[in-house]
Scaffold this active site. Structure first.
Site, PDB file in Angstrom:
ATOM      1  N   SER A  47       0.862  -1.191   0.000  1.00 49.92           N
ATOM      2  CA  SER A  47       0.000   0.000   0.000  1.00 49.92           C
ATOM      3  C   SER A  47       0.891   1.231   0.000  1.00 49.92           C
ATOM      4  O   SER A  47       1.661   1.449   0.946  1.00 49.92           O
ATOM      5  CB  SER A  47      -0.880   0.015   1.251  1.00 49.92           C
ATOM      6  OG  SER A  47      -1.352   1.332   1.445  1.00 49.92           O
ATOM      7  N   HIS A 101      -1.353  -1.339  -4.044  1.00 56.93           N
ATOM      8  CA  HIS A 101      -2.639  -0.974  -3.463  1.00 56.93           C
ATOM      9  C   HIS A 101      -2.640   0.544  -3.241  1.00 56.93           C
ATOM     10  O   HIS A 101      -1.702   1.084  -2.642  1.00 56.93           O
ATOM     11  CB  HIS A 101      -2.771  -1.728  -2.137  1.00 56.93           C
ATOM     12  CG  HIS A 101      -4.045  -1.555  -1.401  1.00 56.93           C
ATOM     13  ND1 HIS A 101      -5.194  -2.275  -1.701  1.00 56.93           N
ATOM     14  CD2 HIS A 101      -4.370  -0.768  -0.345  1.00 56.93           C
ATOM     15  CE1 HIS A 101      -6.147  -1.941  -0.857  1.00 56.93           C
ATOM     16  NE2 HIS A 101      -5.682  -1.017  -0.026  1.00 56.93           N
ATOM     17  N   ASP A 141      -4.672   3.673  -1.706  1.00 57.88           N
ATOM     18  CA  ASP A 141      -5.741   4.021  -0.769  1.00 57.88           C
ATOM     19  C   ASP A 141      -6.233   5.443  -1.018  1.00 57.88           C
ATOM     20  O   ASP A 141      -5.522   6.408  -0.734  1.00 57.88           O
ATOM     21  CB  ASP A 141      -5.210   3.918   0.664  1.00 57.88           C
ATOM     22  CG  ASP A 141      -5.005   2.482   1.098  1.00 57.88           C
ATOM     23  OD1 ASP A 141      -5.980   1.714   1.035  1.00 57.88           O
ATOM     24  OD2 ASP A 141      -3.880   2.128   1.498  1.00 57.88           O
ATOM     25  N   MET A 197      -8.694   8.312   0.065  1.00 53.31           N
ATOM     26  CA  MET A 197      -9.489   8.701   1.242  1.00 53.31           C
ATOM     27  C   MET A 197     -10.034  10.101   1.054  1.00 53.31           C
ATOM     28  O   MET A 197      -9.316  10.988   0.575  1.00 53.31           O
ATOM     29  CB  MET A 197      -8.617   8.664   2.491  1.00 53.31           C
ATOM     30  CG  MET A 197      -7.962   7.323   2.725  1.00 53.31           C
ATOM     31  SD  MET A 197      -7.081   7.296   4.286  1.00 53.31           S
ATOM     32  CE  MET A 197      -6.307   5.680   4.209  1.00 53.31           C
ATOM     33  N   HIS A 250      -8.371   1.232  -3.680  1.00 45.53           N
ATOM     34  CA  HIS A 250      -9.308   1.046  -2.563  1.00 45.53           C
ATOM     35  C   HIS A 250      -9.928   2.405  -2.246  1.00 45.53           C
ATOM     36  O   HIS A 250      -9.247   3.285  -1.724  1.00 45.53           O
ATOM     37  CB  HIS A 250      -8.498   0.484  -1.374  1.00 45.53           C
ATOM     38  CG  HIS A 250      -9.243   0.334  -0.103  1.00 45.53           C
ATOM     39  ND1 HIS A 250      -8.601   0.098   1.099  1.00 45.53           N
ATOM     40  CD2 HIS A 250     -10.569   0.358   0.186  1.00 45.53           C
ATOM     41  CE1 HIS A 250      -9.500  -0.005   2.068  1.00 45.53           C
ATOM     42  NE2 HIS A 250     -10.700   0.163   1.542  1.00 45.53           N
ATOM     43  N   MET A 310     -11.953   4.739  -0.191  1.00 43.43           N
ATOM     44  CA  MET A 310     -12.584   5.012   1.104  1.00 43.43           C
ATOM     45  C   MET A 310     -13.247   6.383   0.989  1.00 43.43           C
ATOM     46  O   MET A 310     -12.770   7.405   1.505  1.00 43.43           O
ATOM     47  CB  MET A 310     -11.518   4.972   2.209  1.00 43.43           C
ATOM     48  CG  MET A 310     -11.117   3.551   2.569  1.00 43.43           C
ATOM     49  SD  MET A 310      -9.505   3.443   3.354  1.00 43.43           S
ATOM     50  CE  MET A 310      -8.474   3.407   1.908  1.00 43.43           C
ATOM     51  N   MET A 347     -11.294  -5.607   5.937  1.00 45.77           N
ATOM     52  CA  MET A 347     -10.439  -4.685   6.687  1.00 45.77           C
ATOM     53  C   MET A 347     -10.116  -5.308   8.046  1.00 45.77           C
ATOM     54  O   MET A 347     -11.023  -5.676   8.794  1.00 45.77           O
ATOM     55  CB  MET A 347     -11.146  -3.339   6.917  1.00 45.77           C
ATOM     56  CG  MET A 347     -11.395  -2.496   5.683  1.00 45.77           C
ATOM     57  SD  MET A 347      -9.914  -2.053   4.760  1.00 45.77           S
ATOM     58  CE  MET A 347      -8.927  -1.198   6.003  1.00 45.77           C
ATOM     59  N   GLY A 396      -8.501   4.292   7.354  1.00 42.84           N
ATOM     60  CA  GLY A 396      -8.160   5.708   7.535  1.00 42.84           C
ATOM     61  C   GLY A 396      -6.679   5.962   7.705  1.00 42.84           C
ATOM     62  O   GLY A 396      -6.193   7.006   7.295  1.00 42.84           O
ATOM     63  N   ASP A 415      -6.558  -6.420   4.532  1.00 41.00           N
ATOM     64  CA  ASP A 415      -5.916  -5.098   4.553  1.00 41.00           C
ATOM     65  C   ASP A 415      -5.896  -4.530   5.969  1.00 41.00           C
ATOM     66  O   ASP A 415      -6.949  -4.274   6.552  1.00 41.00           O
ATOM     67  CB  ASP A 415      -6.716  -4.170   3.618  1.00 41.00           C
ATOM     68  CG  ASP A 415      -6.093  -2.792   3.458  1.00 41.00           C
ATOM     69  OD1 ASP A 415      -4.973  -2.572   3.939  1.00 41.00           O
ATOM     70  OD2 ASP A 415      -6.758  -1.932   2.831  1.00 41.00           O
ATOM     71  N   GLY A 416      -4.669  -4.311   6.481  1.00 43.54           N
ATOM     72  CA  GLY A 416      -4.541  -3.597   7.747  1.00 43.54           C
ATOM     73  C   GLY A 416      -3.783  -4.372   8.816  1.00 43.54           C
ATOM     74  O   GLY A 416      -4.165  -5.497   9.155  1.00 43.54           O
ATOM     75  N   GLY A 417      -2.691  -3.774   9.285  1.00 40.78           N
ATOM     76  CA  GLY A 417      -1.983  -4.348  10.428  1.00 40.78           C
ATOM     77  C   GLY A 417      -1.177  -5.589  10.112  1.00 40.78           C
ATOM     78  O   GLY A 417      -0.807  -6.347  11.009  1.00 40.78           O
ATOM     79  N   GLY A 468       1.140  -2.163   4.221  1.00 37.86           N
ATOM     80  CA  GLY A 468       1.541  -0.760   4.080  1.00 37.86           C
ATOM     81  C   GLY A 468       2.798  -0.456   4.864  1.00 37.86           C
ATOM     82  O   GLY A 468       3.923  -0.600   4.382  1.00 37.86           O
ATOM     83  N   SER A 469       2.623  -0.059   6.118  1.00 37.40           N
ATOM     84  CA  SER A 469       3.751   0.484   6.883  1.00 37.40           C
ATOM     85  C   SER A 469       4.911  -0.503   7.005  1.00 37.40           C
ATOM     86  O   SER A 469       6.073  -0.091   6.967  1.00 37.40           O
ATOM     87  CB  SER A 469       3.290   0.951   8.261  1.00 37.40           C
ATOM     88  OG  SER A 469       2.540  -0.052   8.892  1.00 37.40           O
TER      89      SER A 469
HETATM   90  C1  DX5 Z   1      -6.040   1.712   5.827  1.00 34.23           C
HETATM   91  C2  DX5 Z   1      -5.653   1.312   4.433  1.00 34.23           C
HETATM   92  C3  DX5 Z   1      -4.548   0.324   4.332  1.00 34.23           C
HETATM   93  C4  DX5 Z   1      -3.252   0.783   4.921  1.00 34.23           C
HETATM   94  C5  DX5 Z   1      -2.639  -0.407   5.556  1.00 34.23           C
HETATM   95  O1  DX5 Z   1      -7.211   2.431   5.778  1.00 34.23           O
HETATM   96  O2  DX5 Z   1      -6.766   0.762   3.736  1.00 34.23           O
HETATM   97  O3  DX5 Z   1      -4.374  -0.121   2.976  1.00 34.23           O
HETATM   98  O4  DX5 Z   1      -2.332   1.304   3.995  1.00 34.23           O
HETATM   99  O5  DX5 Z   1      -1.532  -0.007   6.258  1.00 34.23           O
HETATM  100  P1  DX5 Z   1      -0.840  -0.913   7.334  1.00 34.23           P
HETATM  101  O6  DX5 Z   1      -0.311  -2.131   6.603  1.00 34.23           O
HETATM  102  O7  DX5 Z   1       0.209  -0.054   7.890  1.00 34.23           O
HETATM  103  O8  DX5 Z   1      -1.893  -1.308   8.337  1.00 34.23           O
HETATM  104 ZN    ZN Z   2      -6.435  -0.166   1.737  1.00 35.27          ZN
END
Ligand code: DX5
Ligand code: ZN
Length: 219
Positions: free
Chosen positions: A8, A33, A35, A37, A66, A68, A137, A142, A176-178, A198-199
């Site tokens: 991401s 990916h 995102d 927002m 994605h 949002m 998710m 966010g 997706d997420g964490g 992502g991170s």
């Molecule tokens: C959050 C996004 C994710 C985000 C995930 O709203 O949809 O795609 O980038 O980031 P990590 O992997 O750091 O949770």
């Molecule tokens: Zn996402």
């Protein structure tokens, strides 16, 4: 294995996305990916279609977008024109989810529906036949860098069972997420092969090593 990871770019270096995209590609990443927002559906603002058009000019990676965004049907044309390969919309953000998905499908790109952690899979039961992918998710949308919500593992299993019971074929479940070294096996071990990260991937700007570490963990 690299095909499984969807980095991401929310956590990439916004001042030099070209460099990060190149490094992802050098590491055999096929899909990224993106995102989007809107500051309304989620409390954060990121990319618009204009920025994605610029990225399209410098990258041939698969763009998994994605959204949002509240009432995303308003922007489908713009994002399709920007060159995305897939659009995923949130069931919670659409007054008419069936209409929105049908509209995306007319554009001949991949089509997905996303669910927040608090949303039941019952809410997508009637539209499952329309989508190529379901994005579960595992954090509240966010922000990057949040903690994986472990109770989502049972929800993913329930969704796998529902897809099986309905006899549906070719439905991807994306998570997706964490996701990081501690959590990737929670989803990989139950058969998930579309994993957004992502991170963790962009941690310390050490993209290549972070990808290798994730791949080693699931090998
Ligand atoms: C959050 C996004 C994710 C985000 C995930 O709203 O949809 O795609 O980038 O980031 P990590 O992997 O750091 O949770
Ligand atoms: Zn996402």
């Amino acid at each position: 294995m690299e095909k499984i990871l969807y980095p991401s770019i929310l956590s990439a270096n916004f001042c030099n996305l070209e460099k990060d995209l190149k490094e992802l590609k050098d590491n055999k990443i096929k899909k990224i990916h993106i995102d989007v927002m809107d500051g309304n559906f989620v409390p954060n603002i990121t990319f618009g279609a204009g920025q994605i058009s610029c990225l399209r000019k410098i990258s041939d990676l698969y763009f998994d977008c994605h959204l949002m965004v509240d009432e995303p049907i308003r922007f489908i044309d713009d994002f399709v024109k920007s060159g995305v390969d897939s659009l995923t919309v949130h069931v919670e953000a659409c007054k008419h989810i069936h209409r929105t998905l049908e509209y995306i499908k007319t554009k001949n790109i991949d089509c997905g529906v996303a669910l927040n952690p608090g949303t039941s899979i019952k809410d997508i039961e009637n539209i499952l036949d329309l989508v190529d992918k379901i994005l579960i998710m595992t954090v509240n949308p966010g922000f990057g860098g949040q903690k994986f919500i472990y109770s989502m593992v049972d929800k993913i299993k329930d969704l796998q069972e529902l897809i099986y019971k309905k006899g549906l074929k070719n439905k991807q479940i994306q998570v997706d997420g964490g996701i990081n070294l501690d959590t990737i096996n929670e989803v990989y071990d139950i058969g998930i092969r579309d994993i957004v990260v992502g991170s963790y991937i962009f941690l310390n700007k050490d993209i290549s090593n972070n990808i290798s570490r994730l791949i080693d963990k699931i090998r």
